[in-house]
Structures are given as structure tokens and as C-alpha cells.
Design an enzyme around this catalytic site. Structure first.
Site, PDB file in Angstrom:
ATOM      1  N   SER A 302     -12.156  42.056   5.007  1.00 31.60           N
ATOM      2  CA  SER A 302     -11.438  40.778   5.018  1.00 31.60           C
ATOM      3  C   SER A 302     -12.441  39.633   4.931  1.00 31.60           C
ATOM      4  CB  SER A 302     -10.645  40.632   6.316  1.00 31.60           C
ATOM      5  OG  SER A 302     -11.519  40.459   7.412  1.00 31.60           O
ATOM      6  N   ASP A 303     -12.000  38.530   4.376  1.00 27.44           N
ATOM      7  CA  ASP A 303     -12.780  37.314   4.556  1.00 27.44           C
ATOM      8  C   ASP A 303     -12.699  36.965   6.049  1.00 27.44           C
ATOM      9  OD1 ASP A 303     -14.306  35.039   4.212  1.00 27.44           O
ATOM     10  OD2 ASP A 303     -13.209  34.345   2.445  1.00 27.44           O
ATOM     11  N   TRP A 304     -13.589  36.122   6.495  1.00 28.13           N
ATOM     12  CA  TRP A 304     -13.758  35.889   7.934  1.00 28.13           C
ATOM     13  C   TRP A 304     -12.522  35.217   8.555  1.00 28.13           C
ATOM     14  CZ3 TRP A 304     -16.896  38.865   6.064  1.00 28.13           C
ATOM     15  CH2 TRP A 304     -18.057  39.296   6.699  1.00 28.13           C
TER      16      TRP A 304
END
Ligand SMILES: *[C@@H]1O[C@H](CO)[C@@H](O)[C@H](O)[C@H]1NC(C)=O
Ligand SMILES: *[C@@H]1O[C@H](CO)[C@@H](O)[C@H](O)[C@H]1NC(C)=O
Ligand SMILES: *[C@@H]1O[C@H](CO)[C@@H](O)[C@H](O)[C@H]1NC(C)=O
Ligand SMILES: *[C@@H]1O[C@H](CO)[C@@H](O)[C@H](O)[C@H]1NC(C)=O
Ligand SMILES: *[C@@H]1O[C@H](CO)[C@@H](O)[C@H](O)[C@H]1NC(C)=O
Ligand SMILES: *[C@@H]1O[C@H](CO)[C@@H](O)[C@H](O)[C@H]1NC(C)=O
Ligand SMILES: *[C@@H]1O[C@H](CO)[C@@H](O)[C@H](O)[C@H]1NC(C)=O
Ligand SMILES: *[C@@H]1O[C@H](CO)[C@@H](O)[C@H](O)[C@H]1NC(C)=O
Ligand SMILES: *[C@@H]1O[C@H](CO)[C@@H](O)[C@H](O)[C@H]1NC(C)=O
Ligand SMILES: *[C@@H]1O[C@H](CO)[C@@H](O)[C@H](O)[C@H]1NC(C)=O
Length: 815
Positions: A302-304
Site C-alpha cells: 500500500s501507499d503510506w
């Protein structure tokens, strides 16, 4: 191998057999009704992402078989808690961390930003940004840059580089992160992705293709959280990129197919929603497009803070939650994780099949073994932990064993490579009366706040008035150990040439509002007036305008009033409107983008002709900013939870595809760039390299990159290129395809499908060839869900830009 259509069917059956998600988040297939239960018309024709379940399990096919078997042995030894740890980030020394399992000799994973440097590190290099690298149109440079960055990541103990970027692709001229990626064209970006990924991974570091997919604006890329609520209370959901199927395949997905084909270890799902469903839990894009259709064998991270559910995301195709915590940017580790302990519980009570959890870890560990990261990998440099402001030590919940030398200098001899790449990336847009190269001029004057040293502390963490720009901001920036400013490099050169560097005026306000002839105050004007302009862009924000910052246009106008040899250099995130382009006293314009730490040396090499410019625009410069279509969605003033909708109604018409489709004149077209020499092209030939060409590809077992039949060369086009000018130089012959009339409407008038950088001595000729693969000559047919070669005559044009096409050949593939 089931076809895509069959897969949808079994996917639907599988869904109805599954339970509700335990954490209350919407299931992907519910997203539509969840998003808008009473009123479906609000979402128009999009706003629905079809369910694709179950998540395809990796097999290691396509070259990872041996590593896959090692990963299987590894997974077989894990306890349930260790399994949860393997898929859940922890705050620690790196930007992302997977904890070690010492009893299995697994040292953990260190994930570090970013696409132009290892960001959280001392004694590391800052390379040219993606947009600059793409401007070289040079496969070799793209590879070298990836390899050199990979060497630095590895020496600092980072296993995973959060790079390269193909999303944003450049739908909008204003998108704040376009500079991190490559070009507003899927073909050029696809090649850049492939070369960069191979570079990183040949150096032993896992690459991450990001941000998947449709991440074309920064505004409202994340939900608006209720400041008075708990960490998951959302007031407004993130913007939804609503993209039709054909556009998805032919533009936004395209470069990710190249990435999968290059065996990229990881793909990062993006922040925003896609057709109403968050990218990190969207089963259509993760299970359907990426893992099934493109045969991706690595893991999706996932992106952060881009994870918004537990089991729903896992079933939707997400394999690793970063940085692990809940809430905006996953910034609150103490608030728990959608993964972590929730994963262990969900497996133990039968909500989540353990085989899926095992698949997630197999996907994570296969590239690790494939790249030999289990053998003598450097330790994490302890200094990175101190520089990591994202997760300071005080917030670590787990122990990290930081041994090994501190503050390792990993720069090697990359400075010379960066200097060369920066020069090769420079695009010469105008060169009236051969104003350039400079020939030991007697006098030079320098103008603009981009010319000299930064006066405001750390470079490139924020915008600032005084100082040259060599990188943008946000997670994609770099930490300079030094930065050669243009003025410093010009001073050095002036000393060598005996030039009088008359003076310099670095205050834009002063230059814009003064009489430059008064400023100069000398009877004879300088032989050359160099103006340095800058344009900032950073993650998290879209650009407000396309002009140069700090009244750059007014600075040029003021200088050009007095100086009849005004040479403008832009250091910019990308597209700038250049209203001064046709001013008779503006003799030269160079777009240098963000060249990295050797910025000044790179531009001086070009200005003085030590390097003959060969960069080409990776986007279009319009005559007027208002000529661009597809602006970011920004003006949502209502506060409905789902009001942020971005309709990609322009479909395939982004950048030159749009300008061409509507016959809009432009200032400098996609692919354009000048040289100090001249080139000619002749003798185009198109040679069919396969016998029969059926309109649809043979259905071969899917490999990383998709059906291998799509990558088969159908035609070989060649041209002869000659250097007809006086000096050595390189050029970029480009091939554009016009599809036959039988192709469905909406097909752009021409599309880049081949390019090659070629260096030639004066008088030298060389034959350059372009291999056209089946994918290059197909459109995505939404009905059959297949790439189709249309019937009728294709027009293949070769030239030196998208609007300077000199040679034509017509071919018919399918009668
Ligand atoms: C499984 O565990 C989760 C988390 O404790 C819970 O929400 C869910 O209802 C449980 N499912 C079953 C079928 O027991
Ligand atoms: C649904 O939304 C559309 C567009 O906003 C609106 O015109 C229509 O009245 C709505 N219908 C209902 C039943 O609310
Ligand atoms: C988004 O919706 C459009 C229109 O229904 C459809 O063509 C496309 O396949 C959808 N894409 C995804 C990823 O859901
Ligand atoms: C499980 O997820 C929920 C959110 O759905 C979160 O509040 C909780 O803290 C998580 N549990 C753990 C052990 O992380
Ligand atoms: C810490 O790392 C060093 C060097 O890699 C190793 O020798 C040592 O066993 C590790 N200690 C722990 C507790 O993991
Ligand atoms: C160009 O520069 C000359 C001085 O060399 C000046 O006289 C002239 O007015 C300038 N032209 C314009 C259009 O500003
Ligand atoms: C530019 O100005 C200089 C100095 O005034 C003059 O010698 C030169 O001829 C001018 N060049 C052009 C192209 O007008
Ligand atoms: C650019 O477009 C705007 C809006 O259409 C117009 O007002 C302006 O005059 C144009 N500028 C130029 C330089 O053509
Ligand atoms: C350039 O190539 C064309 C053929 O495409 C040829 O007609 C022309 O003579 C060439 N010009 C030079 C200067 O070689
Ligand atoms: C393509 O054509 C060029 C020039 O004729 C030739 O050198 C090259 O080998 C050909 N490539 C293929 C794949 O046929």
C-alpha cells in the site's frame, strides 16, 4: 489458464461464498452500493469496479521458479504471528520496515524512498528526476541511472526502493508529482519503467512500480479525516479517478505492463479511489488487471496509509500494509493496524484462508530470494534511522538491530554520471542564429533567483525564493550532499575562458521592475544574458499555474528589452508556458527540468557545447496554459462524503493525443528538441517478421507482462539517419502509428510506438530499427476484453518529433 471472462465468472461465484469483512469496511463488490445506495446516477457510467475474486496465487512462473521454491520453504516454517509480521509494516529505521525473524536468518526488509535518490540517507547522490531522465529518450541512460541508484540503496542496506513512478502518467499538466514519473505518454514511460527497474534489480535491489493506478492528481488524494473523531473517521472520501476500460489499458495500465514484464518485485497501490473503490482494496485492478491479466508475480504494497480495510483489502489483492498503522499516512502505529493482529485472528477463525496469507508472503519473499538478498546483504546504515523523521525512534514499537558502519559514503563515482545524464536530459527549445553554444564570450550577465546558492537552509524540502532548484519536494526528493549551482559552474568556466562575468542579479523582483540597462550600467551590453528560472512542485499539492515561479516571465521580458542575446534556462517540474518564446531578443531557451546535484555543471556543458544537446520534450508545451485539457479536480465545494469524483472523460486524449485530435497549434510539441548539428532521415522500410497475423493474439499462458503473444514483434521498421551538420551529436528518430479507420472511434491520430537515441559523427549515417510488437499495433477491445489488431491500412511515420514526421510507410496487417 482461464480467460479473463471465465475468471470473472468464477470470481463472482467465489465472492458469494465468502463472509462479510470483519472490520466493517466496504467490500470491493459492495463499493458501488456502499458509495451511493439510493442514487446511482450521481456516479454516471463509472463509479463501479467489478468484483474479481479470489486473488490469484503466485506461482513464480516466468523465471522466479527457484526463488519461489525457497520462499515456500520459508513460509512453511513461519508461526501465525510471524506470518502477520511479514505482511505488516512497523515503524523503524527505514521509511517502511518488515521486522526480522532471526531464528530463520531473515534480517527483515528495509524500504526506502524514492525515485531520484535514496532520500533518508547521508552521503548519497541526488540523480536527475524522472522527467529529466525521460527527456534523454535514451534507454542506456535510463538503465544506468536505475543501476547507479540501486547500488546506493543496496550499500545503505535498503532492500526495496520505492521507485520508479508511472502514476502520475501526466494526464494533467498541473499534477504536482508528474516530475517524479517520466512522460505524458505510455510508451515512453513504459520503456523508462522497464529500463529503470532492470537497473535497480540488476544492482540487487527490489524496485517498486508506483502508484497503481490512476493517481493523476494530488488534490484530495487521501480522505479528509474528522479532526475530532477517531483515526478512521472520514468526513470526505478521497477523489475517485473514474476511468473507462479502454483508456485504462491503452494509457494508465500500459507502463505497468512493462514493469511486470521487467519482473518488478513490487507494485505500490495508490491513494485515490478508482471507480469508487480505494485502489488498495480494488479487486478489479489488483486481482484482475495486475495479477491475472499482467501475470504479476510480486507483491502489492500500500501507499503510506493507503490501506482502508483488512480482509477486504487482502482479498482485493493487497499483500503488504505500509507503514502498518491506521489513519492518515498510517501515522499512528499505536492505533493498531488493519493487518497485524487482525490478520492472525482472521485466519484463526476462518474469515481469511491461510492459503491467501501464504500467497502474500510468497509474493514478498520470492523476489527477495531471486535477487539473492538472503546472502550477505549490507546492514541498514544506522544514520538512516536518525534521519528518519517519519518514524522517530521514540515511536518504534519493535526492536531493530542496527549494526554496521554508520554514515557510509555510497556515492562512488556517480557524480560524473549524474553530470552527464543532466546534460543529456537538457532540451534545447530555441536557438536563434546559433546563439548557442557560447564561444568563449567576452562578457556574460546572469539573472534570476534560480542561478545561485540556496539561502534558506535545507534544499528541496520546501520552496524558497533564492537558490537553484534541482529536485522537487516530498517523498520523491533527495538529500543533497552538495549542489553545483549554475552560477558556480559559470564562474569556473569564465575563469577558464577569460570571460568577464559582468555581474549577476538574483532578485527577480528587482530585475522584473528595473531597467536592465540601468542595472548593467555599462556602455556595451553583455554578449549573452543568461536568465535562470525555476518552477517548484511537490507531492501533496497540484500546481497552481504553469508559469515559472517568482514572476519569471517578467524577468525575461525585462532582460530582453535591453539584451538582444537573452538565453533562458528553466529548472522546472515540467510543463511551463513560455510567453517569451517568440521574443526576437530571446535567442535560446533550454528546459533543464530537475537535473540533480551536478545541475550547474550539466547546464554549462550544454551552454558551451561540450555536450551537444539531444534531449526531447516528454510532453507538449502549449501556446497558452488554457489550451491544456483535463485539469485536476479541485473545485469541489460541497461536503458530501463521495463528492470528489474525477471523470477521465477526455479518455485517450491526453497531451499530444489531445492537441493532435483537435488540431490545436502548440509552441513546442511532444518529442521536440534541437541540436547544434542537423540530421536527416531517409529510406524508411517496414518488414513483416511473422507470416500470418491473426487479429487477436494466440492465448498463451500468461507470463509477467501479460500474454507473451502481445510482446511478439510483428513488424520491423527501419530508417537511415544521417548527421548532415558540422559537429558530433545525437538525435532521436521517433515512430508514430496511425491506426486504420476501422479502429473504434476515440483512437488518437497518432501514437508513439518506437524511438531510439543515435549518436553520429558529421556525415555519418546509421540504420535505426524499431520493433513493433503486437501490443503496439492493437487497440483494447472492451467487448472481447482482448487486444485486437484492426483491419485496414496502418500509417507508420518516422521523424524527429510528433509534428516533424518526414518518412511514411503504410502497411496492412489484417485484411
Ligand atoms: C473472526 O475474527 C474477527 C476479528 O476478531 C471478527 O470480527 C469476525 O467476526 C470473526 N469471524 C468469525 C466467522 O468468527
Ligand atoms: C440523483 O442524482 C442526480 C444528480 O445529482 C440528481 O439529478 C437526481 O435528482 C438524484 N436522484 C435522486 C432520486 O435523488
Ligand atoms: C470503471 O468503470 C468503467 C465504466 O463502467 C469500466 O469501463 C471500467 O472497466 C471500470 N474499471 C475498473 C478498474 O473498475
Ligand atoms: C484491527 O483493526 C481495527 C480497525 O478495524 C483496529 O482498530 C484494531 O486496532 C486492529 N487490531 C490490531 C491488533 O491491530
Ligand atoms: C545483530 O546483527 C549482527 C550483525 O548482523 C548479528 O551478528 C547479531 O546476531 C544480531 N543480533 C540480534 C539480536 O539479532
Ligand atoms: C532588443 O534589444 C535591443 C538592444 O540590443 C533593443 O534596442 C530592442 O528594443 C530590443 N527588442 C525588443 C523587442 O525589446
Ligand atoms: C546585439 O547588440 C549588440 C550590441 O549592441 C550589437 O553589436 C549586435 O549587432 C546586436 N545583434 C543583433 C542580432 O541585433
Ligand atoms: C490565453 O488564453 C486566455 C483564455 O482563453 C486568454 O485570455 C489569453 O489572452 C491567452 N493568452 C495568449 C498569450 O494568447
Ligand atoms: C534528406 O532525406 C531526404 C529523403 O527523406 C532526401 O530527399 C534529401 O535529399 C536528404 N537531404 C540531405 C541534406 O541529405
Ligand atoms: C530490423 O531491420 C534492421 C535493418 O534492416 C535489421 O538490422 C534488424 O536485424 C531487423 N530486426 C529484426 C528483429 O528483424
Amino acid at each position: 489458464m482461464p480467460t479473463v471472462a471465465q475468471f470473472f465468472l468464477c470470481g463472482l461465484l467465489a465472492v458469494s461464498a465468502r463472509g462479510q469483512d470483519y472490520d466493517g469496511s466496504p467490500r470491493d463488490e459492495d463499493a458501488f452500493s456502499y458509495v451511493q445506495p439510493e442514487n446511482t446516477t450521481i456516479l454516471g457510467p463509472y463509479g463501479h469496479s467489478p468484483p474479481v475474486f479470489p486473488s490469484p496465487h503466485a506461482t513464480g512462473s516466468g523465471g522466479w521458479e527457484e526463488a519461489f521454491a525457497q520462499a515456500q520453504d520459508f513460509v512453511a516454517q513461519l508461526t501465525p504471528e510471524e506470518k502477520a509480521d511479514m505482511v505488516t509494516g512497523q515503524f523503524g529505521p527505514c521509511v517502511g520496515n518488515i521486522v526480522a525473524i532471526p531464528r530463520l536468518n531473515f534480517g527483515g526488509l528495509c524500504l526506502q524512498d524514492g525515485p531520484l535518490a535514496i532520500r533518508v540517507a547521508d552521503y548519497a547522490s541526488v540523480f536527475p528526476a524522472g522527467v529529466a531522465a525521460a527527456s534523454t529518450w535514451d534507454r542506456k541512460i535510463l538503465y544506468e541511472r536505475g543501476f547507479a541508484m540501486g547500488e546506493e540503496f543496496k550499500a545503505k542496506g535498503a532492500h526495496v526502493a520505492l521507485a520508479p513512478v508511472a502514476g502520475p502518467l501526466g494526464r494533467s499538466a498541473y499534477s504536482g508529482r508528474n516530475w517524479e514519473g517520466f512522460a505524458a505518454d505510455p510508451y515512453l514511460t513504459g520503456v523508462a519503467m522497464e529500463e529503470t527497474i532492470r537497473g535497480f534489480q540488476d544492482a540487487g535491489v527490489q524496485a517498486t512500480a508506483k502508484h497503481f493506478v490512476g493517481n493523476e492528481q494530488e488534490t484530495q488524494r487521501n480522505p479528509t479525516y474528522d479532526p475530532d473523531g477517531t483515526v478512521t473517521d472520514v468526513l470526505q472520501e478521497a477523489v475517485s479517478s473514474n476511468i473507462d476500460d479502454r483508456t485504462m489499458h491503452e494509457l494508465y495500465l500500459w507502463p505497468f505492463a512493462n514493469a511486470a514484464r521487467a519482473r518488478v518485485a513490487s507494485v505500490m497501490c495508490s491513494y485515490q479511489r478508482l471507480n469508487g473503490s480505494y485502489a488498495c482494496e480494488n479487486s478489479k485492478i489488483l486481482n484482475g488487471l495486475l495479477k491475472q491479466e499482467l501475470g504479476f508475480q510480486g507483491y502489492v504494497m500500500s501507499d503510506w496509509g493507503g490501506t482502508h480495510s483488512g480482509v477486504a483489502s487482502i482479498e482485493g489483492g493487497l499483500d503488504m500494509n505500509m507503514p502498518g498503522g491506521i489513519g492518515a499516512y498510517g501515522q499512528d502505529p499505536k492505533a493498531g493496524s488493519f493487518f497485524g493482529g487482525n490478520v492472525t485472528r482472521a485466519v484463526s477463525n476462518g474469515t481469511l484462508p491461510e492459503s491467501r496469507l501464504d500467497d502474500m508472503i510468497l509474493r514478498i519473499m520470492t523476489p527477495y530470494f531471486w535477487l539473492g538478498q538472503d546472502r550477505d546483504y549490507p546492514t541498514i546504515d544506522p544514520s538512516s534511522a536518525d534521519l528518519n523523521t517519519f518514524s522517530p525512534r521514540s515511536e518504534w514499537l519493535r526492536e531493530f538491530n542496527l549494526t554496521g558502519p554508520r554514515s557510509r559514503d555510497v556515492r562512488g563515482d556517480h557524480a560524473s554520471l549524474i553530470r552527464r545524464h543532466g546534460a543529456e536530459a537538457t532540451v534545447l527549445l530555441k536557438n536563434k542564429n546559433n546563439a548557442l553554444p557560447l564561444r568563449a564570450p567576452k562578457t556574460i550577465a546572469v539573472f534570476g533567483n534560480d542561478a545561485a546558492e540556496n539561502t534558506n537552509g535545507p534544499v528541496n524540502q520546501d520552496t524558497f525564493e533564492f537558490g537553484t532548484l534541482a529536485a522537487g519536494g516530498g517523498s520523491g526528493t533527495g538529500r543533497f550532499t552538495y549542489l553545483v549551482s549554475p552560477l558556480a559552474a559559470l564562474n569556473a568556466r569564465a575563469r577558464r575562458d577569460g570571460t568577464s562575468l559582468v555581474q549577476y542579479w538574483l532578485n527577480n523582483k528587482q530585475v522584473a521592475t528595473s531597467s536592465v540597462s540601468d542595472l548593467l550600467g555599462v556602455p556595451t551590453q553583455p554578449e549573452a544574458c543568461l536568465v535562470f528560472l525555476k518552477t517548484w512542485a511537490a507531492e501533496g499539492e497540484d500546481r497552481a499555474h504553469l508559469d515559472s515561479d517568482y514572476s519569471g516571465n517578467e524577468v525575461v521580458a525585462s532582460v530582453a528589452k535591453t539584451c538582444n542575446n537573452t538565453i533562458v534556462v528553466t529548472h522546472s517540474s515540467g510543463i511551463n508556458t513560455l510567453p517569451f518564446a517568440n521574443h526576437p531578443n530571446v535567442t535560446a531557451i533550454l528546459a533543464a527540468h530537475y537535473p540533480g546535484q551536478e545541475s550547474g555543471n550539466s547546464i554549462v556543458d550544454v551552454l558551451y557545447g561540450d555536450v551537444n544537446p539531444s534531449g526531447r520534450l516528454p510532453y507538449t508545451i502549449a501556446r497558452n496554459g488554457s489550451d491544456y485539457n483535463a485539469p485536476p479536480t479541485t473545485e469541489v465545494t460541497t461536503n458530501g462524503k463521495y463528492d470528489w469524483q474525477s471523470w477521465f472523460d477526455e479518455k485517450l486524449e491526453i497531451d499530444y493525443r489531445y492537441f493532435d485530435a483537435h488540431n490545436i497549434p502548440v509552441l513546442y510539441e511532444f518529442g521536440f528538441g534541437l541540436s547544434y548539428t542537423k540530421f536527416n532521415i531517409s529510406n524508411v522500410r517496414a518488414e513483416r517478421v511473422v507470416q500470418a497475423i491473426p487479429s487477436t493474439p494466440e492465448r498463451l499462458p500468461v507470463q509477467p507482462g501479460g500474454n507473451p503473444a502481445l510482446w511478439e514483434t510483428l513488424y520491423n521498421v527501419s530508417v537511415s539517419v544521417t548527421n548532415t551538420g558540422p559537429v558530433h551529436g545525437a538525435t532521436v528518430p521517433q515512430l508514430y502509428v496511425t491506426f486504420p479507420d476501422s479502429t473504434p472511434s476515440g483512437t488518437p491520430p497518432k501514437q508513439l510506438r518506437g524511438f531510439e537515441k543515435v549518436a553520429l559523427e558529421p556525415g555519418e549515417s546509421r540504420v535505426v530499427s524499431f520493433a513493433l510488437a503486437r501490443r503496439d499495433l492493437s487497440y483494447w477491445d472492451v467487448v472481447s476484453q482482448e487486444w485486437v489488431v484492426p483491419e485496414g491500412e496502418f500509417t507508420l511515420r518516422v521523424g524527429f518529433s510528433s509534428r516533424d514526421l518526414r518518412e511514411v510507410v503504410r502497411v496492412t496487417l489484417v485484411e
